[in-house]
Design a protein around this motif. Structure first.
Motif, mmCIF file in Angstrom:
data_model
loop_
_atom_site.group_PDB
_atom_site.id
_atom_site.type_symbol
_atom_site.label_atom_id
_atom_site.label_comp_id
_atom_site.label_asym_id
_atom_site.label_seq_id
_atom_site.Cartn_x
_atom_site.Cartn_y
_atom_site.Cartn_z
ATOM 1 N N SER B 570 0.847 -1.187 0.000
ATOM 2 C CA SER B 570 0.000 0.000 0.000
ATOM 3 C C SER B 570 0.885 1.240 0.000
ATOM 4 C CB SER B 570 -0.871 -0.005 1.249
ATOM 5 O OG SER B 570 -1.379 1.278 1.469
ATOM 6 N N GLU B 571 0.409 2.276 -0.689
ATOM 7 C CA GLU B 571 1.211 3.497 -0.740
ATOM 8 C C GLU B 571 1.159 4.255 0.579
ATOM 9 O OE1 GLU B 571 -0.282 5.676 -3.986
ATOM 10 O OE2 GLU B 571 0.485 4.266 -5.487
ATOM 11 N N LEU B 572 0.107 3.966 1.349
ATOM 12 C CA LEU B 572 -0.072 4.707 2.587
ATOM 13 C C LEU B 572 0.826 4.192 3.702
ATOM 14 C CD1 LEU B 572 -3.941 4.913 2.523
ATOM 15 C CD2 LEU B 572 -2.333 6.733 2.017
ATOM 16 N N GLU B 573 1.521 3.123 3.441
ATOM 17 C CA GLU B 573 2.297 2.515 4.519
ATOM 18 C C GLU B 573 3.765 2.477 4.163
ATOM 19 O OE1 GLU B 573 -0.074 -0.786 7.069
ATOM 20 O OE2 GLU B 573 0.671 -1.308 5.127
ATOM 21 N N ASP B 574 4.564 2.307 5.191
ATOM 22 C CA ASP B 574 5.973 2.065 4.945
ATOM 23 C C ASP B 574 6.111 0.676 4.344
ATOM 24 O OD1 ASP B 574 6.325 4.430 6.216
ATOM 25 O OD2 ASP B 574 6.707 3.511 8.183
ATOM 26 N N ASP B 575 7.315 0.356 3.988
ATOM 27 C CA ASP B 575 7.565 -0.934 3.368
ATOM 28 C C ASP B 575 7.013 -2.071 4.232
ATOM 29 O OD1 ASP B 575 8.555 -2.811 1.683
ATOM 30 O OD2 ASP B 575 10.450 -2.963 2.781
ATOM 31 N N ALA B 576 6.129 -2.835 3.644
ATOM 32 C CA ALA B 576 5.488 -3.907 4.413
ATOM 33 C C ALA B 576 5.980 -5.270 3.964
ATOM 34 C CB ALA B 576 3.972 -3.824 4.278
ATOM 35 N N ALA B 577 7.220 -5.313 3.531
ATOM 36 C CA ALA B 577 7.759 -6.581 3.028
ATOM 37 C C ALA B 577 7.850 -7.621 4.144
ATOM 38 C CB ALA B 577 9.136 -6.356 2.415
ATOM 39 N N PHE B 578 7.735 -7.170 5.387
ATOM 40 C CA PHE B 578 7.793 -8.131 6.501
ATOM 41 C C PHE B 578 6.674 -9.158 6.388
ATOM 42 C CE2 PHE B 578 4.826 -4.986 8.105
ATOM 43 C CZ PHE B 578 3.872 -5.756 8.707
ATOM 44 N N LEU B 579 5.624 -8.815 5.618
ATOM 45 C CA LEU B 579 4.517 -9.752 5.452
ATOM 46 C C LEU B 579 4.985 -11.060 4.825
ATOM 47 C CD1 LEU B 579 1.584 -7.543 4.187
ATOM 48 C CD2 LEU B 579 1.774 -8.722 6.346
ATOM 49 N N LYS B 580 6.111 -10.987 4.119
ATOM 50 C CA LYS B 580 6.568 -12.189 3.439
ATOM 51 C C LYS B 580 7.571 -12.973 4.281
ATOM 52 C CE LYS B 580 7.100 -10.012 -0.746
ATOM 53 N NZ LYS B 580 7.411 -9.947 -2.155
ATOM 54 N N SER B 581 7.813 -12.482 5.484
ATOM 55 C CA SER B 581 8.838 -13.131 6.293
ATOM 56 C C SER B 581 8.369 -14.502 6.781
ATOM 57 C CB SER B 581 9.178 -12.259 7.492
ATOM 58 O OG SER B 581 8.088 -12.245 8.362
ATOM 59 N N GLU B 582 9.317 -15.252 7.272
ATOM 60 C CA GLU B 582 9.038 -16.620 7.697
ATOM 61 C C GLU B 582 8.001 -16.661 8.820
ATOM 62 O OE1 GLU B 582 9.128 -20.134 6.710
ATOM 63 O OE2 GLU B 582 10.481 -18.769 5.654
ATOM 64 N N SER B 583 8.144 -15.723 9.780
ATOM 65 C CA SER B 583 7.241 -15.777 10.939
ATOM 66 C C SER B 583 5.809 -15.446 10.520
ATOM 67 C CB SER B 583 7.726 -14.802 12.014
ATOM 68 O OG SER B 583 7.793 -13.501 11.487
ATOM 69 N N GLU B 584 5.666 -14.523 9.567
ATOM 70 C CA GLU B 584 4.316 -14.192 9.121
ATOM 71 C C GLU B 584 3.706 -15.354 8.342
ATOM 72 O OE1 GLU B 584 2.533 -11.272 9.719
ATOM 73 O OE2 GLU B 584 4.151 -10.838 11.111
ATOM 74 N N ARG B 585 4.550 -16.016 7.596
ATOM 75 C CA ARG B 585 4.052 -17.191 6.870
ATOM 76 C C ARG B 585 3.564 -18.249 7.843
ATOM 77 N NH1 ARG B 585 6.140 -17.380 1.483
ATOM 78 N NH2 ARG B 585 5.817 -19.605 1.333
ATOM 79 N N ALA B 586 4.272 -18.344 8.968
ATOM 80 C CA ALA B 586 3.859 -19.327 9.969
ATOM 81 C C ALA B 586 2.458 -19.003 10.483
ATOM 82 C CB ALA B 586 4.862 -19.341 11.114
ATOM 83 N N VAL B 587 2.179 -17.701 10.650
ATOM 84 C CA VAL B 587 0.841 -17.316 11.113
ATOM 85 C C VAL B 587 -0.192 -17.710 10.065
ATOM 86 C CG1 VAL B 587 -0.586 -15.425 11.917
ATOM 87 C CG2 VAL B 587 1.853 -15.388 12.371
ATOM 88 N N ALA B 588 0.122 -17.417 8.807
ATOM 89 C CA ALA B 588 -0.811 -17.773 7.732
ATOM 90 C C ALA B 588 -1.020 -19.285 7.709
ATOM 91 C CB ALA B 588 -0.272 -17.286 6.396
ATOM 92 N N HIS B 589 0.041 -20.007 7.949
ATOM 93 C CA HIS B 589 -0.063 -21.463 7.982
ATOM 94 C C HIS B 589 -1.007 -21.903 9.102
ATOM 95 C CE1 HIS B 589 0.967 -25.650 8.182
ATOM 96 N NE2 HIS B 589 1.426 -25.507 9.416
ATOM 97 N N TRP B 590 -0.852 -21.237 10.254
ATOM 98 C CA TRP B 590 -1.730 -21.568 11.379
ATOM 99 C C TRP B 590 -3.191 -21.350 10.979
ATOM 100 C CZ3 TRP B 590 -5.503 -19.679 14.468
ATOM 101 C CH2 TRP B 590 -5.724 -20.342 15.682
ATOM 102 N N VAL B 591 -3.435 -20.221 10.315
ATOM 103 C CA VAL B 591 -4.804 -19.897 9.905
ATOM 104 C C VAL B 591 -5.328 -20.971 8.964
ATOM 105 C CG1 VAL B 591 -6.228 -18.223 8.677
ATOM 106 C CG2 VAL B 591 -4.478 -17.436 10.257
#
Lengths: 235, 899
Positions: B570-591
């Motif tokens: 999103s243009e309104l936010e700072d770089d949100a590349a952390f969404l692709k990090s391993e820990s975030e993927r783990a959350v998505a996996h949990w979901v």
């Protein structure tokens, strides 16, 4: 018949090795047969044949392994027998040091031609006529290495340095299939991928030396594998 | 005759159900249920576990509370125990159940004490029942214990009896969905005796507990509630089975939620009633103008209430409107509500309340046919809050800005000028007053908030006084009626300005609502129009970013096994590349695994940087939406909206899945058909030459000695020809296997067209040395992406075909050219051309009986159909026509650029 060439047939199908044996016998070759890869390796070591006909599909070890093992200590010409459609296999075998390949199913004439070429160009024979020839002639095509001159009939052909390099490379390995990768490495050097450039150069060479580039006489394409300069023109 | 058709379930459905159940086999939950601490739940649980262990079940003690009695610990002998996880919290060492270790160990049965426990901060889940749900999802059976006061719906009832608030609660569905409830019961007197002997708490705590909670009276009541709860469950189990738990449609409950603490009580009451009636229920929250002015505490409370209602199984609805009663009444009428529950606290007994109709009165007036339940709220709600709220609301409307000040001044000056003009024309005072009132009206319309309206009204009175009342140009008012004029002017100005402010707020709300509906409609339309999966996902992400101003990520498959994420910044936010990090993927996996929302702002994995929501259709997770929470968590409103969008997305995705599935089945059956046709076609064709070979060779073997040389040679030649034909056939068949499933499955590499043609012709020349073939290729090298071997096969087949159908001495022409973005290959002969009856079946594998040319019994019928398959796999076209000057042309094209 004092100096019969010895051919080692490595083939697990009795039918095929029988008919190859029959042809070779009729054409004055001496032959020995091996059924497994291990047998092939030990027989190569003990008999030191003039040429090996190697089928890639063997019951015990992969034909490629056999080829690799033999190439570790021997430069005996190896002609690989492979099925059509397995282009990658052929390229791999050639890159591993096979001298030629022949595609199943093959005819008598083709087989004999390959064996002749193989033996003629084996390092053993080459060292005998050690004086490298300074020129080459196939049909109308003539190459003079000293003068760096290529002529078709009476007409001299103007080739670019790269084109000349390619044609010389093919002519020095006349009768042998050179893979795309090999030619590229020899002409352009390693770490390049000039397959497109090779094709363009080849098309240009053909337009200069062939009568009809769609029916090349001198340099033939082996689809998916590479190019070969023919030794004698088809009649 | 009895008709069973309605009641008997469809066997396919049952099978499918079973299949789904088998696929995600859940563990069984057994709850040991008691009415107070010390009744022996843990003891009974461990005892039962010992029994299971003896039966050979793989049992593990996951967690047993610290204060466990010595007798209990004694009977734990022999059970494997999972080491607790040590968590440090505020310098305290806390022991917690180690969920991950348990999941990794994966026993058949696990014991986890105290279902209602709240985990220490920093654990993955907020509550232990969530841990247990994960265990169940992983297919592990769970034994657990809980007391009656921890049930959410009974929470307030118990609180009223015991006067002790219980904060640790579990949602009722956990209890209701348990596979087995074991009521552990002893006499209250016995329990008290245990107490006094200090078997339950340590002595110093015992006294306190006895005074507060463990009175005989309390225990008796709690016991009754617990027993009734279990009894209710049994009876509802019995009723449910034959009807597959269809909710009764004739009763629909609705509860109105506010920020008042008593709302929670209303919600629980409604839940209990709904359960008793087996009725669906809705929780409604009305956003009015005050909503903007709510304090953070109030906002949180509303969110908690909505979350509570959701946990208890309500449908959540948020409405917008100025007048709460009207909005509720409209909604109730529209959605067929039969009972409305509202809370009422008697604390604002002021003068105004006598004149203002209360909410319930208004509702009764508007909805004569709907029952209204009033739940009394806790008295003593802080008056401060109300004042605070009012203050806030007013201060919100007190804006000072240069623009508005200038506007106000200009308008007043203009009004004064007009009035001076009117006075000069001798027009009476009343009209001048009108002009000023008009100016106030305009000011309140064009400025923001109350302030300028009020200021303007005071100012106009002063200006009027100064310019137009005798004595002129003073602020004295001598004439008798003037004070009244002033007061009226002031009142009119005030009322108009408040009214305009209200209208403006409502207009804003309406616009917001309109916008929301519009967006939903737009999404719906776009999703319906989207053709493929990628487009849909792209659309979803684009809308997420557009609507919420947050970076979005979409996983269409479990991130643990597949790389299927689509990310949009999103243009309104700072770089949100952390969404692709391993820990975030783990959350998505949990979901993905647990089919529940998780991440920032939820109870699970709240440390994550984003909020994750699953898209679920037919108990399968179709995808997970992640929204970055780098700029704060999503509020209730956003989440509701997200859910609305999610339901649209769900439909769209399911549609894609279904159509993909259908397409796959279609392709599969098409392929199957093609294969069987091919097989049928060739098995006949193969038999003919094989018979020939067998016959000829056995003839030579058996009677070669009596045959003459010529006959023998003929026979051997026949064998050779037949074998050659067989080889060609096999090569063609091999080509077919090179084309895999689907249209995109040839591996294309750039090849020089002339080389391929040359190779094909040289192969043909070997067999048909006498035939004349001319070739023409373009002057410029033509590089075409293709599978060289396959295209060579096509040219060979076409050439063979041409050779077969044209006279021996005629010429066959091959030509390659480039037209536009395509390479065209042509093979033409000078034969008789194609007959009219052959045309339709030229490229078909299977030719209907009797329509097949007798000549082609050994022909290349299969060859041409293989040509078509190959060209199709290259996204090219193949066709044939008769030339005007005689003979046939077969032509195929290959695209020059990859599509």
């Amino acid at each position: 018949m004092e100096n019969k060439s010895v051919i080692l047939i490595v083939e697990d199908e009795a039918g095929i090795s029988n008919f190859i044996a029959a042809i070779l016998k009729a054409n004055d070759y001496k032959m020995i047969k091996a059924v497994t890869g291990k047998e092939a390796i030990s027989m190569t070591a003990s008999y030191s044949p003039d040429l090996i006909l190697l089928d890639l599909g063997l019951p015990d070890i992969d034909g490629m392994e056999v080829l690799k093992t033999i190439r570790e200590w021997s430069t005996i010409p190896v002609v690989v027998v492979s099925a059509r459609g397995h282009e990658r296999e052929k390229v791999e075998a050639l890159d591993l040091g096979a001298d030629d390949y022949i595609t199943k199913p093959f005819g008598t004439a083709e087989l004999l031609a390959r064996i002749r070429t193989g033996i003629r160009h084996s390092p053993k024979n080459r060292s005998e006529n050690a004086l490298e020839s300074t020129s080459l002639r196939i049909g109308e095509l003539a190459i003079d290495y000293d003068k760096r001159l290529v002529t078709v009939g009476e007409k001299s052909v103007h080739l670019t340095p790269i084109e000349y390099k390619i044609i010389v490379l093919l002519s020095k390995n006349i009768g042998k299939v050179l893979t795309h990768d090999y030619i590229i490495k020899e002409v352009w050097g390693p770490y390049t991928n000039e397959i497109q450039a090779l094709r363009v150069n080849m098309a240009n060479i053909r337009r200069k030396i062939e009568e009809n580039p769609a029916e090349p006489q001198y340099i033939v394409t082996q689809v998916g594998v590479g190019y070969r300069m023919v030794e004698e023109l088809d009649v | 005759m009895v008709d069973f058709s309605d009641t008997r379930p469809n066997p396919d459905d049952i099978l499918e159900d079973l299949f789904i159940k088998e696929q995600n086999k859940k563990g069984r939950l057994e709850i040991f249920f008691g009415y107070a601490a010390g009744v022996g739940k843990t003891y009974a649980m461990i005892d039962d576990a010992q029994e299971q262990l003896r039966c050979g079940v793989d049992v593990l003690v996951g967690y047993v509370e610290e204060h466990t009695r010595p007798e209990t610990i004694q009977i734990m002998n022999g059970l494997p125990i999972l080491a607790p996880k040590m968590v440090e919290y505020r310098k305290l060492q806390l022991k917690e159940f180690d969920l991950d270790a348990a999941l990794e160990r994966k026993p058949e049965l696990i014991l986890v004490d105290e279902l209602a426990h709240t985990n220490a901060p920093g654990m993955r889940n907020k509550k232990r029942y969530q841990d247990i749900e994960e265990l169940l999802n992983a297919g592990i059976d769970v034994f657990t214990t809980v007391n009656v006061q921890h049930l959410e719906s009974l929470n307030d009832v118990v609180q009223k009896i015991t006067h002790v608030g219980v904060k640790e609660t579990i949602p009722d569905y956990v209890f209701n969905q348990a596979d087995k409830i074991r009521l552990i019961d002893i006499e209250p007197d016995e329990l008290l005796r245990r107490f006094e002997s200090g078997k339950i708490y340590r002595p110093e705590r015992t006294q306190k507990a006895l005074d507060n909670f463990f009175t005989r009276e309390n225990l008796r009541l709690l016991r009754e509630i617990a027993m009734r709860k279990v009894a209710n469950r049994i009876s509802s189990d019995n009723q449910n089975e034959p009807r597959l738990s269809k909710k009764m449609a004739n009763i629909r409950l609705m509860v109105c939620i506010s920020a008042s603490p008593s709302s929670a009580r209303c919600i629980r009451w409604t839940d209990r009633t709904a359960e008793a009636f087996q009725a669906p229920w809705t929780a409604v929250y009305v956003e009015d103008m005050d909503s903007d002015a709510m304090t953070d505490g109030e906002k949180n409370r509303v969110r908690d209430h909505l979350a509570l209602a959701e946990r208890l199984g309500a449908e959540i609805v948020t409405l917008n409107g100025h007048d709460i009663a009207t909005v509720i009444a409209e909604y109730a009428k529209l959605s067929g509500i039969t009972n409305i529950v509202i809370g009422k606290s008697r604390n604002k007994k002021s003068l105004i309340s006598y004149f203002k109709a209360s909410l319930e009165e208004k509702l009764i007036a508007m909805l004569p046919s709907i029952e209204i339940h009033i739940i009394p709220g806790n008295p003593g709600i802080k008056k401060n809050a109300l004042y605070q709220r009012r203050r806030l609301r007013i201060s919100r409307n007190l804006f000072l800005s240069w623009q508005d000040s200038v506007k106000t001044l200009l308008i007043i000056v203009a009004a004064t000028l007009i009035s001076l003009m009117l006075q000069a024309l001798n027009i009476s005072d009343q009209n001048i007053i009108m002009v000023y009132i008009l100016s106030v009206l305009i000011i309140s319309r064009v400025t923001v908030g109350y302030l300028y309206g009020v200021l303007a009204s005071c100012l106009t009175v002063l200006v009027f006084n100064y310019f137009f009342t005798v004595p002129y140009y003073t602020l004295h008012a001598i004439q008798e009626g003037y004070p009244i004029t002033f007061v009226i002017m002031l009142l009119v100005a005030l009322i108009t300005s408040t009214l305009t402010v209200r209208i403006k707020t409502q207009a804003r709300l309406a616009v917001e609502r309109e916008h929301r509906t519009e967006v939903l409609y737009e999404i719906n339309k776009k999703l319906l129009a989207s053709r493929d999966f990628e487009e849909t996902i792209g659309l979803i992400n684009a809308y997420m970013v557009k609507i919420f101003g947050r970076s979005a990520i979409f996983y269409s498959q479990d991130p643990e096994d597949h790389d299927s994420d689509t990310f949009l910044q999103s243009e309104l936010e700072d770089d949100a590349a952390f969404l692709k990090s391993e820990s975030e993927r783990a959350v998505a996996h949990w979901v993905f695994m647990n089919k529940k929302c998780a991440g920032a702002g939820t109870d699970t994995l709240m440390g994550a940087g984003a909020f994750y929501m699953p898209i679920i259709a037919r108990s399968k997770v179709l995808g997970v939406i992640g929204l970055s929470c780098a700029n704060g968590v999503l509020n209730q409103n956003n989440r509701l909206f997200l859910r609305m969008i999610a339901s649209q997305v769900e439909m769209a995705l399911e549609r894609h899945y279904l159509s993909n599935e259908q397409r796959r089945i279609l392709v599969e059956s098409e392929k199957e058909k093609m294969r069987s046709n091919l097989l049928r076609g060739i098995s006949h064709d193969l038999r003919t030459p094989l018979t020939g070979i067998l016959g000829a060779s056995s003839a030579i073997l058996e009677s070669g000695s009596i045959m003459d040389q010529e006959t023998q040679e003929t026979l051997i030649n026949n064998i050779k020809e037949d074998s050659q034909w067989l080889i060609r056939m096999v090569e063609n068949l091999l080509s077919v296997t090179r084309i895999n499933e689907g249209p995109m499955n040839v591996t294309k590499t750039p090849e020089a067209a002339e080389e391929i043609v040359a190779e094909a012709i040289s192969r043909i020349r070997k067999r048909f040395a006498s035939r004349k073939i001319t070739v023409k290729v373009p002057e410029v090298l033509l590089i075409v992406p293709m599978d060289g071997t396959l295209i060579e096969q096509v040219i060979i087949n076409l050439l063979e075909n041409a050779i077969k159908y044209s006279p021996e001495d005629s010429v066959i022409a091959v030509e390659v050219k480039k037209t536009g973005n395509e390479a065209v290959f042509e093979v033409s002969d000078q034969g008789n051309g194609i007959t009219e009856q052959d045309f339709p079946y030229l490229f078909e594998t299977y030719v209907p009986d009797g329509k097949r040319n007798a000549d082609s019994s050994r022909g290349m019928g299969i060859g041409l159909s293989i040509c078509r398959s190959i060209i199709k796999a290259h996204q090219g076209k193949i066709d044939a026509e008769n030339k005007a000057q005689g003979g046939a042309v077969f032509r195929f094209t290959l695209p020059l650029q990859e599509m």
